[in-house]
Design a protein around this motif. Sequence first.
Motif, PDB file in Angstrom:
ATOM      1  N   LEU A 227       0.830  -1.207   0.000  1.00  0.00           N
ATOM      2  CA  LEU A 227       0.000   0.000   0.000  1.00  0.00           C
ATOM      3  C   LEU A 227       0.865   1.258   0.000  1.00  0.00           C
ATOM      4  O   LEU A 227       0.580   2.226  -0.713  1.00  0.00           O
ATOM      5  N   GLY A 228       1.929   1.246   0.790  1.00  0.00           N
ATOM      6  CA  GLY A 228       2.817   2.402   0.825  1.00  0.00           C
ATOM      7  C   GLY A 228       3.520   2.636  -0.499  1.00  0.00           C
ATOM      8  O   GLY A 228       3.674   3.786  -0.937  1.00  0.00           O
ATOM      9  N   ILE A 229       3.944   1.560  -1.162  1.00  0.00           N
ATOM     10  CA  ILE A 229       4.610   1.687  -2.458  1.00  0.00           C
ATOM     11  C   ILE A 229       3.649   2.225  -3.512  1.00  0.00           C
ATOM     12  O   ILE A 229       4.009   3.074  -4.344  1.00  0.00           O
ATOM     13  N   VAL A 230       2.407   1.742  -3.499  1.00  0.00           N
ATOM     14  CA  VAL A 230       1.416   2.234  -4.467  1.00  0.00           C
ATOM     15  C   VAL A 230       1.178   3.730  -4.270  1.00  0.00           C
ATOM     16  O   VAL A 230       1.155   4.508  -5.235  1.00  0.00           O
ATOM     17  N   THR A 284       7.127  -0.864   8.309  1.00  0.00           N
ATOM     18  CA  THR A 284       5.971  -1.765   8.333  1.00  0.00           C
ATOM     19  C   THR A 284       6.260  -3.032   9.134  1.00  0.00           C
ATOM     20  O   THR A 284       5.402  -3.486   9.899  1.00  0.00           O
ATOM     21  N   ILE A 285       7.447  -3.597   8.982  1.00  0.00           N
ATOM     22  CA  ILE A 285       7.749  -4.810   9.744  1.00  0.00           C
ATOM     23  C   ILE A 285       7.879  -4.481  11.222  1.00  0.00           C
ATOM     24  O   ILE A 285       7.485  -5.278  12.092  1.00  0.00           O
ATOM     25  N   THR A 286       8.383  -3.292  11.549  1.00  0.00           N
ATOM     26  CA  THR A 286       8.496  -2.887  12.948  1.00  0.00           C
ATOM     27  C   THR A 286       7.121  -2.672  13.562  1.00  0.00           C
ATOM     28  O   THR A 286       6.850  -3.110  14.688  1.00  0.00           O
ATOM     29  N   ARG A 312       1.350   5.265  19.131  1.00  0.00           N
ATOM     30  CA  ARG A 312       2.349   6.011  19.886  1.00  0.00           C
ATOM     31  C   ARG A 312       3.746   5.609  19.433  1.00  0.00           C
ATOM     32  O   ARG A 312       4.634   6.449  19.267  1.00  0.00           O
ATOM     33  N   ILE A 313       3.925   4.309  19.245  1.00  0.00           N
ATOM     34  CA  ILE A 313       5.198   3.823  18.706  1.00  0.00           C
ATOM     35  C   ILE A 313       5.374   4.313  17.280  1.00  0.00           C
ATOM     36  O   ILE A 313       6.459   4.744  16.875  1.00  0.00           O
ATOM     37  N   GLY A 314       4.282   4.269  16.505  1.00  0.00           N
ATOM     38  CA  GLY A 314       4.348   4.696  15.113  1.00  0.00           C
ATOM     39  C   GLY A 314       4.732   6.154  14.954  1.00  0.00           C
ATOM     40  O   GLY A 314       5.490   6.510  14.047  1.00  0.00           O
ATOM     41  N   ARG A 315       4.244   7.012  15.833  1.00  0.00           N
ATOM     42  CA  ARG A 315       4.586   8.435  15.731  1.00  0.00           C
ATOM     43  C   ARG A 315       6.073   8.655  15.988  1.00  0.00           C
ATOM     44  O   ARG A 315       6.712   9.472  15.320  1.00  0.00           O
ATOM     45  N   ASP A 316       6.617   7.935  16.975  1.00  0.00           N
ATOM     46  CA  ASP A 316       8.062   8.034  17.205  1.00  0.00           C
ATOM     47  C   ASP A 316       8.837   7.531  15.989  1.00  0.00           C
ATOM     48  O   ASP A 316       9.860   8.094  15.600  1.00  0.00           O
ATOM     49  N   HIS A 317       8.318   6.462  15.404  1.00  0.00           N
ATOM     50  CA  HIS A 317       8.977   5.883  14.232  1.00  0.00           C
ATOM     51  C   HIS A 317       8.913   6.846  13.058  1.00  0.00           C
ATOM     52  O   HIS A 317       9.871   6.984  12.294  1.00  0.00           O
ATOM     53  N   ILE A 318       7.772   7.519  12.901  1.00  0.00           N
ATOM     54  CA  ILE A 318       7.628   8.495  11.826  1.00  0.00           C
ATOM     55  C   ILE A 318       8.670   9.593  11.973  1.00  0.00           C
ATOM     56  O   ILE A 318       9.374   9.952  11.021  1.00  0.00           O
ATOM     57  N   GLY A 369       4.521   8.787   1.783  1.00  0.00           N
ATOM     58  CA  GLY A 369       4.224   7.353   1.702  1.00  0.00           C
ATOM     59  C   GLY A 369       4.513   6.633   3.001  1.00  0.00           C
ATOM     60  O   GLY A 369       3.755   5.762   3.435  1.00  0.00           O
ATOM     61  N   LEU A 370       5.598   7.017   3.661  1.00  0.00           N
ATOM     62  CA  LEU A 370       5.974   6.422   4.949  1.00  0.00           C
ATOM     63  C   LEU A 370       4.931   6.738   6.020  1.00  0.00           C
ATOM     64  O   LEU A 370       4.485   5.841   6.755  1.00  0.00           O
ATOM     65  N   VAL A 371       4.534   7.997   6.120  1.00  0.00           N
ATOM     66  CA  VAL A 371       3.596   8.416   7.161  1.00  0.00           C
ATOM     67  C   VAL A 371       2.248   7.715   6.989  1.00  0.00           C
ATOM     68  O   VAL A 371       1.634   7.277   7.966  1.00  0.00           O
ATOM     69  N   ILE A 372       1.780   7.583   5.749  1.00  0.00           N
ATOM     70  CA  ILE A 372       0.490   6.936   5.510  1.00  0.00           C
ATOM     71  C   ILE A 372       0.571   5.433   5.747  1.00  0.00           C
ATOM     72  O   ILE A 372      -0.374   4.809   6.245  1.00  0.00           O
ATOM     73  N   ALA A 373       1.709   4.822   5.424  1.00  0.00           N
ATOM     74  CA  ALA A 373       1.844   3.372   5.560  1.00  0.00           C
ATOM     75  C   ALA A 373       1.804   2.918   7.013  1.00  0.00           C
ATOM     76  O   ALA A 373       1.357   1.803   7.304  1.00  0.00           O
ATOM     77  N   ILE A 374       2.242   3.754   7.941  1.00  0.00           N
ATOM     78  CA  ILE A 374       2.291   3.338   9.349  1.00  0.00           C
ATOM     79  C   ILE A 374       0.899   3.112   9.936  1.00  0.00           C
ATOM     80  O   ILE A 374       0.633   2.042  10.496  1.00  0.00           O
ATOM     81  N   PRO A 375      -0.051   4.050   9.850  1.00  0.00           N
ATOM     82  CA  PRO A 375      -1.389   3.753  10.371  1.00  0.00           C
ATOM     83  C   PRO A 375      -2.090   2.648   9.593  1.00  0.00           C
ATOM     84  O   PRO A 375      -2.862   1.877  10.179  1.00  0.00           O
ATOM     85  N   LEU A 376      -1.850   2.545   8.275  1.00  0.00           N
ATOM     86  CA  LEU A 376      -2.456   1.464   7.497  1.00  0.00           C
ATOM     87  C   LEU A 376      -1.966   0.102   7.996  1.00  0.00           C
ATOM     88  O   LEU A 376      -2.765  -0.823   8.192  1.00  0.00           O
TER      89      LEU A 376
END
Length: 424
Positions: A227-230, A284-286, A312-318, A369-376
């Motif tokens: 999804l992120g690549i698309v 995504t794997i994380t 919360r983890i995703g925001r730090d990762h972003i 693409g990275l930011v959108i892929a994390i919540p997805l």
Amino acid sequence: MTSQHEPKASPRVRLIMIACLIPLVLVTIVGIVLLWPGNTDTELPGGGPTTNSAEGASSTEATVTGVDATACEAGETDPMIRADCTRYTVEAGGREGSLYVTPDAVKAGVDVGDTVKVLDFTQSPDRAELGTDYVFIDFDRDVPMLALAILYAVVVLLVAGLRGLRALIGLGFAGAVLFVFMLPAMLDGRPPLLVAMVAASAIMVIALYLAHGISARTSTALFGTVLGIVITGILGAWMTSWANLGIAYSEDGYLLVDTTDLAMTDIIVCAILITGLGVLNDVTITQASAVWELATAAPTMKPAQLFAREMRIGRDHIASTVYTITFAYVGSALMTLIIVSAHDQPLFDTFTLGDMSVEVVSILVCSIGLVIAIPLTTGLGVLVVRSGLRPQRQTAPTAEEDEPGTAAPLTRREARLLDRDRGR
């Protein structure tokens, strides 16, 4: 007590994931077959310093045996002048001869004992006109580069063990896809965007499952990456067209545009896709792993709570990964930045002209693409992991678990004995 076994997706969800995965794999295989380059020996004019049109000239390796700077004036530091007044001698194939060293190499320092790559003009009719037997091309870096690669592999194996080994094998497969399929297919006139998408899909499927194993967790990360690549590909194609990034600003860009059917916009979009692939795979794997670990530790947590905590983890990762993308591009464009910083030009104009505009678009598109892929990926992971968790049934309390002052129910035998005692 809470079970610490890793939750598994329900049979229905696993069936749905397989139903989505099979078409992805089939489309990837068909795409590779249909887009496979027919001419894998495409050559470009002026393909680098090791190719020379001079008759009889060839590339080889030589060892510097002498550096004589006695003809240079004392204290002379200009590399242009030192390149003319310094005499270099080398030995190649058991034969000694003179070497011309370019000014930039003179400034870097060429010393006795160095192994260098040279053009051999000893058998060329242009030797007399050139006035030297060999011409410096570059330093030979085979040993240090190989040593660094071995050190990298050893560190990965020591820290990550068998999974690190599988990741290295996946990295080798990714390199094969890029250099055997993707790049030759683009040079052979295949649609660049389709080639990049198929290559990215092949790399994702093999590398992810090879490094992390076949599981619902890995499949969740794979779908999140897809999804992120698309999203990255669509946004990259739109932005390169809207921002008019079809101009070649580098020598390599001019060469590709003038001698092939490739367009700069296509090259830029493909570069964005491949750059985004590595970053998306990381996040995504994380995120998928974090969802499974938290669900394992707290299996009774509600889906909304699980999603909120994972984000919360995703925001730090972003935040950290956006820095990673930006600094990676800044590092790759450092020489350009040094040059433009020396000019009296507004900062906004600097980042909207030439090569810098391409770098800025690449950073922003990959980051989106990275930011959108994390919540997805997080939302998909919550749905998958919760499908395998069943609410625990409430069982009737035992006599030992009754509240104080509450009598436990009597058996029939105990009731008869009690009635008999009352009758007395």
